[in-house]
Enzyme design. Structure first.
Site, short mmCIF file in Angstrom:
data_model
loop_
_atom_site.label_atom_id
_atom_site.label_comp_id
_atom_site.label_asym_id
_atom_site.label_seq_id
_atom_site.Cartn_x
_atom_site.Cartn_y
_atom_site.Cartn_z
N ASP A 19 30.96 -24.56 81.99
CA ASP A 19 29.59 -24.15 82.25
C ASP A 19 29.63 -23.19 83.44
OD1 ASP A 19 26.85 -23.91 82.14
OD2 ASP A 19 26.46 -26.06 82.11
N CYS A 20 28.60 -22.39 83.57
CA CYS A 20 28.72 -21.22 84.44
C CYS A 20 28.91 -21.59 85.91
CB CYS A 20 27.52 -20.31 84.23
SG CYS A 20 27.58 -19.58 82.58
#
Length: 797
Positions: free
Chosen positions: A315-316
């Site tokens: 995830d970012c």
């Protein structure tokens, strides 16, 4: 409908006109006009992909390799490879949330389907696949608002539409081919702001949705990919920002039992049945270890046990989060090394690009580790055809602006909304409304004339909208009053005009609920009641209304509307979720009976009291009497509800009869695991010790429509295992959608895989098949089947 159709065709004409000037996308790599690179082995389509990937990796320097480990992957000009942005989203239509996709020019918008929680309510796996991958399908006459022939969409599927539009935009140079969707986390707590993105609270429903949608997106061309999907966020991620605890700091303490039988189930089905090309790890820790740095879940589970054929992405900025925020490592180099050694292949964000080379220099990581990560990402790019030269000459190279926002795609978005709407209450019955008796309708509420609210989050720019007010206006003269300035409904200044409108109308429709200011990513809800003074408005309007009062709710999460359920002045309640770009048309079609509702709730609607003294941070699924802990979801919670999982009414009535089903099933044992006594423990068989391959329980059910209207019915099949602390008190094991004309009967065949769906998980996280009597529930019908161990499998009727 005429105005909607006109808009469809106008958009199609404009797109077709603009497509004549569309510039073809230049090749990402292996340009046939580039004499320097076109003869290199990694550009040879005739060679096996593993050989091409290894050739390319062998030509890259360490610095070039590191720059390919991040979502904004750098170009390698000397090898003719352009830069690539991996981050695009397609949760329920091509979205511009990620930087990989841009709208404008030839692509002003894309078809925006209902939010996932709404589409899941259809319990129609064929529809889910259809949204991802478009084919020509049954729409013989667009002037037929609800052709029942398209209920099952046998020649199309929803994910199919999204992948057509994604490929078209890629060909036009405005999108990528890697889409970080779907979100298949379990909707564990009703307050979760991102529950709207998920298929609901049941792991089997979520897993079937995941596999169907992924198959639709990725296509069925062998090992080649139409687009590459990614199931997220692995694992036990279902808290964003609650009571001072956010996802960046949260350590989810989860038992092995709950991991195996709840949180991991949708991801396992996504990988093993959907053959997804990617899995995304989450921000949170699980039992003290960041998911993106945990080799047990990345290497051992996803890639080892489930055999992922694809890449694992963070995830970012998750790697940066566990270094900067969670302080899991002492140095950034250690954080980078931990992620790659654990099995992470791609970092959404810059962190690995900044710190991986120095990690190698410090001896924390080897170049071979980086090569292993690149094998997975480059293989996916080659499966997508990105190293095959001209996009226009590839299988999907013909797709362009004319294939986005087509009338067929927009009609499917409308059909998906119709199928997802759930009728919660129908006193009398009061619905459907009559064209003759209800000529004037008061349309009231903060969501009565909204557009963007209907598409929820992780959406793009829709082709166009039909609001509830516009949809209802096709059936009756409308008197419109907002009642509340917005969903927060902080005051009663607009109440008076709304009350007056209800006094003048033959029927009153209140469109209330939530929006992204109440529930969203990074925003969990504080409570389950309607916000502000919405409940007061509903009650005052219903007291004044001359005709029947209908409450329509837009939301992703459940709402405690017990006041309306118990109020005889509120004749009917409809939950529309976030119904997408055509939501207003779908709502009106249900209200006036052009469509017969068939949706079922994919999550429990709890009373407000349920969350009293219930922290979102408590992850346990099972109840605890000693801790006064109620348990979570219909599988474990036995307390009062407003509406249960699977609730949903119709304008007709269906009855079920079990026509044929076995009463005894013998579970064959695998002799390689020693004696029967060693294999059977506590009257249950380890799934790994059973011969599971073709072990199914076949049930034939007759569904009869005893009402006066044709309708689509969802058969929800639950199992209650033998009593024991391992088992849920009931669990969904199968579901089927069937259309039955009024007065007719259909026989439906249901096959229940014994090892997958009649098994339970013990406290150590081991999946076992309980021996003894299992009760199969279909509506009000119950059938009992006894499982026993045998060296040879025998099924007796």
């Amino acid at each position: 409908m005429a105005s909607t159709i006109a808009f469809f065709f106008l958009g199609l004409i404009l797109l077709s006109a603009s497509s004549s000037g569309l510039a073809a996308r230049e090749p990402f790599a292996c340009d046939p006009k580039d004499a320097t690179t076109r003869t290199l082995p990694f550009c040879q389509v005739s060679l096996p992909i593993p050989q091409r990937v290894n050739d390319l990796i062998g030509r890259l320097s360490l610095q070039e390799k590191v720059k390919l480990l991040i979502s904004g992957a750098a170009a390698v000009p000397r090898l003719g490879i352009k830069g690539y942005e991996w981050w695009s989203e397609a949760l329920h239509g091509v979205s511009n949330v990620g930087p990989g996709t841009k709208f404008g020019g030839d692509f002003p918008g894309a078809t925006s389907f209902p939010q996932v929680i709404t589409t899941a309510s259809s319990f129609n796996a064929t529809l889910w696949e259809a949204i991802g991958r478009a084919k020509k399908y049954l729409l013989p006459a667009l002037n037929i608002i609800h052709p029942l022939a398209v209920i099952f969409l046998k020649e199309t599927d929803m994910a199919q539409v999204v992948s057509d539009e994604a490929r078209a935009m890629y060909n036009g140079g405005t999108a990528g081919l890697t889409y970080w969707s779907p979100n298949v986390n379990i909707f564990r707590d009703p307050r979760w702001g991102r529950g709207q993105e998920t298929p609901g609270e049941d792991p089997v429903l979520s897993g079937k949705y995941a596999a169907s949608y992924v198959r639709g997106l990725q296509g069925s061309d062998g090992d080649r990919l139409k687009v590459a999907a990614s199931c997220k966020h692995f694992t036990a991620y279902d808290l964003d920002n609650w009571n001072g605890v956010d996802r960046f700091h949260f350590n989810a303490k989860v038992s092995k039992q709950d991991i195996e039988d709840t949180f991991d189930v949708p991801f396992r089905m996504c990988v093993m049945e959907g053959k997804v090309a990617s899995v995304m790890c989450s921000y949170n820790q699980v039992n003290g270890v960041p998911t993106c740095a945990d080799p047990n879940i990345l290497k051992r589970t996803i890639r080892g046990e489930w055999r992922l054929n694809g890449y694992i992405v963070s995830d970012c900025d998750s790697v940066g989060v566990y270094y900067d925020t969670q302080h899991f490592t002492s140095t950034p180099e250690e954080a980078a090394a931990d992620a790659i050694r654990a099995g992470l292949d791609l970092d959404c964000g810059p962190f690995l690009g900044l710190h991986t080379e120095s990690a190698v220099q410090r001896g924390l990581l080897s170049e071979i580790d980086i090569n292993n990560a690149l094998v997975n990402t480059l293989t996916v790019q080659m499966r997508l055809g990105m190293f095959d030269g001209e996009p226009s000459s590839q299988p999907y190279g013909h797709l362009g602006p004319k294939d986005v926002c087509t009338p067929d795609h927009q009609e499917l978005a409308l059909e998906a909304a119709r199928q997802g709407i759930v009728l919660l209450k129908n006193q009398g019955p009061s619905l459907p409304l009559s064209h003759i008796r209800h000529r004037t309708v008061a349309v009231i509420g903060p969501n009565s004339d909204v557009t963007v609210t209907m598409i929820g989050n992780y959406a793009g720019i829709a082709c166009g909208y039909t609001t509830p007010l516009q949809g209802i206006g096709r059936y009756a003269r409308t008197i419109h009053q907002q009642g509340c300035k917005d969903v927060a409904c902080a005051d009663d200044q607009l109440f008076g005009a709304a009350i007056d409108a209800s006094r003048q109308a033959d029927a009153t429709i209140l469109v209330m609920g939530l929006d992204q200011s109440i529930e969203a990513e990074a925003l969990d809800r504080a409570g389950l009641l309607l916000p502000g003074r919405q409940q007061e408005l509903v009650s005052k309007v219903s007291m004044a209304s001359k005709g029947p009062t209908i409450l329509v709710l837009m939301s992703g999460g459940p709402i405690d509307v017990a006041f309306a359920k118990n109020d005889p002045r509120i004749a009917a309640i409809i939950w529309a979720g976030y119904p997408g770009q055509a939501g207003g048309t779908a709502i009106a079609d249900i209200l006036f009976g052009t469509s017969n509702p068939g949706g079922k709730l994919p999550m429990t609607w709890y009373p407000q009291e349920y969350i009293t003294n219930l922290p979102m941070t408590e992850m346990a699924m099972r109840p605890s009497q000693s801790k006064r802990y109620p348990g979570r979801t219909y599988r474990f919670y036995k307390g009062p509800v407003v509406y249960p999982f699977g609730h949903g009414m119709s304008y007709t009535n269906f009855v079920h009869t079990v026509a044929n089903a076995p009463t005894v099933v013998a579970v064959p044992l695998d002799g390689r695991h020693g004696s029967i006594n060693a294999t059977i423990s506590g009257k249950a068989i380890k799934v790994t010790h059973a011969k599971c391959n073709r072990l199914t329980l076949g049930v034939q059910v007759d569904v009869k429509n005893v009402g006066s209207k044709d309708g689509a019915h969802t058969l929800l099949v639950f199992s209650t295992p033998p009593a024991g602390h391992w088992a849920p008190h009931k669990q969904l094991v199968a579901f089927e959608k069937v259309h039955v004309p009024a007065g007719a009967q259909q026989r439906v065949g249901i096959n229940i895989h014994v090892c997958k769906y009649l098994s339970v998980v013990d406290r150590s996280g081991t999946r076992r098949i309980p021996l003894g009597e299992h009760n199969i529930h279909i509506g009000g019908t119950k059938h009992s089947v006894s499982l026993h161990a045998a060296t040879l499998g025998v099924i007796k009727s």
